[in-house]
Enzyme design. Structure first.
Site, PDB file in Angstrom:
ATOM      1  N   THR A  23       0.832  -1.208   0.000  1.00  0.00           N
ATOM      2  CA  THR A  23       0.000   0.000   0.000  1.00  0.00           C
ATOM      3  C   THR A  23       0.860   1.249   0.000  1.00  0.00           C
ATOM      4  OG1 THR A  23      -0.101   0.375   2.396  1.00  0.00           O
ATOM      5  CG2 THR A  23      -1.676  -1.207   1.460  1.00  0.00           C
ATOM      6  N   ASP A  24       0.260   2.354  -0.390  1.00  0.00           N
ATOM      7  CA  ASP A  24       0.886   3.653  -0.156  1.00  0.00           C
ATOM      8  C   ASP A  24       0.931   3.884   1.353  1.00  0.00           C
ATOM      9  OD1 ASP A  24       2.036   6.133  -0.686  1.00  0.00           O
ATOM     10  OD2 ASP A  24       0.727   6.485  -2.398  1.00  0.00           O
ATOM     11  N   TRP A  25       1.649   4.897   1.771  1.00  0.00           N
ATOM     12  CA  TRP A  25       2.012   5.036   3.182  1.00  0.00           C
ATOM     13  C   TRP A  25       0.859   5.577   4.043  1.00  0.00           C
ATOM     14  CZ3 TRP A  25       5.221   2.347   1.015  1.00  0.00           C
ATOM     15  CH2 TRP A  25       6.507   2.070   1.469  1.00  0.00           C
ATOM     16  N   LEU A  53      -2.214   4.065   5.598  1.00  0.00           N
ATOM     17  CA  LEU A  53      -3.647   3.848   5.395  1.00  0.00           C
ATOM     18  C   LEU A  53      -4.387   3.451   6.665  1.00  0.00           C
ATOM     19  CD1 LEU A  53      -2.810   3.902   2.408  1.00  0.00           C
ATOM     20  CD2 LEU A  53      -4.303   1.950   2.014  1.00  0.00           C
TER      21      LEU A  53
END
Length: 614
Positions: A321-323, A325
């Site tokens: 994931t992007d940072w 979440l």
């Protein structure tokens, strides 16, 4: 690949105090799949959970392990590695020299070797090879060679150059122990106001696909192996069509919209990345609105991660994931909520479960293995599901050769990183990426009409945005336009000030210059032939003053000397516009955010770029 990683320090054996570990997972003669199963079968639930978290880590300026970082709220390294059993980290600030970075890396690997199984650390990084003022999308180059931003590589449009960049960056990264690139970013920059456009290859799907594939080949080689840097290509399924261009790091930018129905167009660069063999994928923060997919952030989105990425495209690599979440955080001492778009109502536990259920392997920017362990112990997630992702994460460590060679040669790092050859290549690319947009004829002293550029050396120069001592290498610096033969002004694309320091790293809002800025450029241009060079981190509206300029150039990360070398003809401008440059904010606002080349009557079109006459 042309180099071999010959490290002097051998891997340490795992701590086997009971004498009952099956160490065959360290036997490089066995197939990787077999080694993965041997290791996985001996891992505790806590050790498996540690694999699932990749977060920021700091390094001491003297190459020592960090005792924590107050700016980003990071704990000491020993807490990460020894207590939480984590072994994937995104390094932030690094020591000032390659040797010290390498020493820090080796100390980090020593800490990992002291754990029960001795699983080596995988170190990742955001881009470090170009000029940027946003520490969250790219890192200062420091001792590494310095190149134009990704958009500048797109302006040159040469796959061989992009692959050369990737290969050089790979050599510099591996020399200090960095084995995962949190790039390339192959989103399509179809919404002109979006703050992340600079790190893309522009607006054209075909160009972005070709450049992205070359980039991946440069970092990974023909296939992933011990000499490679794995690429985490982002942001699937394309992060460009943000509503009003606002960025989904923030709640007001959470919506990704497709008014032109072009969702599929944004997938095209990723298809090229899959063909090139990208090892990892990062979904974006944004949540799709008005599509067939669930209206939740892409990291939570099973219809996108499992249905589209895993099933339609058959991608079996790592998805991270992007940072940030899951949990709220603090940055620069200010509260920063989790980017849990569409699932804000869920608890952190529920968000974590939804990410796992979506088909993701790793949580970026999170460091909470205890929560994942508790979800398994409570029966909400099965350990068998963890094993699916653990296999992918372990497999990559084996393929990268980390178990055989976790350490780097400190002396070699000093020779490789920032070598004269690499620095020269980066500087040449900076010059090549400069794009000549306007070059009007002027009457010289003998009455002959000739283009403004290239300039003769030794002219009287009035400069703004260039240090006088640098400009003095090319001409005589004067204090006012009236004294000058030519004025050279370096500008940055405009952006709106936002409420917090953190948000102002992401340039957003209007692309119009202020009335004062426009008046100033016009005033100088009325007094003396004027050359303007613009850093186009976003497509600025240049219409109000372009007609009065003698020459106009664009850059995407270039030193003052690189610009001046081009202006005096020591190097030729080779760049071509990687996007349409809009002529007005009205055209920008009418642009459908998901449709390439949808801005009416652009000032300069995609592919525009002048050359110097022979």
């Amino acid at each position: 690949m042309t180099d071999q990683l010959n490290y002097e320090t051998e891997a340490a054996a795992p701590v086997d105090t009971a004498g009952d570990l099956d160490l065959r997972f360290r036997d490089a003669s066995l197939p990787v799949a077999e080694r993965v199963e041997i290791l996985l079968s001996q891992m505790t639930l806590e050790e498996k959970a540690g694999l699932f978290f990749q977060t920021m880590i700091a390094a001491g300026e003297d190459g020592t392990l960090s005792q924590g970082d107050d700016m980003f709220g990071l704990p000491a390294t020993d807490d990460y590695v020894g207590r939480r059993l984590m072994n994937h980290f995104n390094v932030l600030q690094t020591p000032p020299t390659a040797e010290l970075i390498a020493e820090w890396h080796n100390r980090l690997q020593e800490a990992a070797a002291a754990t029960r199984l001795g699983i080596p650390v995988t170190v990742s990084t955001d881009p470090r090879h170009s000029y940027t003022d946003n520490p969250l999308s790219g890192m200062l180059a420091g001792s590494f060679s310095v190149w134009p931003e990704t958009m500048g590589l797109a302006a040159v449009g040469d796959e061989a150059l992009v692959e050369q960049f990737g290969d050089i960056a790979r050599q510099e990264y591996t020399a200090v122990g960095i084995r995962v690139a949190l790039h390339p970013q192959i989103d399509l920059a179809t919404e002109p106001r979006w703050s992340r456009a600079l790190q893309t290859f522009g607006e054209d799907p075909e160009l972005s696909g070709r450049m992205g594939a070359a980039y991946i080949r440069g970092f990974q080689g023909a296939e992933l192996g011990p000499d490679s840097v794995a690429t985490m290509t982002k942001h699937f399924p394309g992060g460009g069509p943000q509503k009003d261009g606002e960025d989904p790091h923030f709640a007001h930018g959470r919506e990704q919209v497709y008014p032109g129905g072009e969702f599929e167009t944004h997938l095209k660069p990723f298809e090229a990345a899959f063909e090139a063999g990208t090892s990892q994928i990062m979904p974006y923060y944004g949540m799709p609105v008005g599509t067939e997919y669930e209206e939740v952030g892409f990291g939570f989105n099973k219809s996108v991660i499992t249905g589209l990425l895993r099933e339609r495209y058959g991608f079996d690599g790592i998805v991270c994931t992007d940072w940030g979440l899951i949990n709220d955080a603090a940055i620069f001492g200010q509260p920063f909520p989790a980017r849990a778009w569409g699932v804000e109502h869920l608890t952190p536990r529920e968000r974590m479960k939804k990410v796992i259920d979506a088909g993701v392997d790793q949580f970026g920017g999170e460091a909470d293995p205890e929560m994942l362990v508790d979800l398994v112990n409570s029966g909400e997630i099965t350990e068998e599901r963890l094993d699916v992702s653990a296999r992918r994460l372990l497999r990559e460590k084996f393929v990268l050769g980390l178990f055989e060679q976790p350490y780097v040669d400190v002396e070699r790092a000093g020779r490789v990183v920032g070598s004269p050859e690499f620095v020269a290549a980066g500087e040449a690319a900076q010059r090549a990426a400069i794009t000549l947009l306007v070059n009007r004829e002027q009457t010289d002293a003998s009455g002959v009409e000739r283009p403004t550029l290239p300039l003769a050396r030794g002219l009287r120069l009035y400069v703004e945005g260039i240090a006088p001592e640098v400009a003095a290498e090319y001409g005589q610096v004067v204090e006012t336009p009236a004294e000058a033969d030519v004025a050279i002004l370096r500008l940055q694309a405009p952006f709106e000030e936002r409420p917090t320091v953190f948000e102002n790293f992401f340039h957003s809002g209007s692309l119009d210059y202020t009335a004062e800025q426009i008046a100033h450029v016009r005033e100088v241009a009325a007094a003396v032939p004027t050359v303007v060079d613009v850093f186009l981190d976003r497509p600025a509206i240049l219409t109000p003053f372009v007609d009065g300029l003698a020459a106009l150039t664009a850059n995407w990360g270039a030193s003052p000397r690189a610009v001046l070398d081009v202006l005096v003809g020591d190097a030729a401008p080779k760049g071509r516009m990687p996007f349409d440059l809009p002529s007005s904010m009205a055209a920008v606002e009418a642009n459908r955010s998901d449709v390439p080349f949808d801005t009416a009557d652009p000032l300069f079109r995609f592919g525009h770029g002048l050359s110097y006459s022979a």
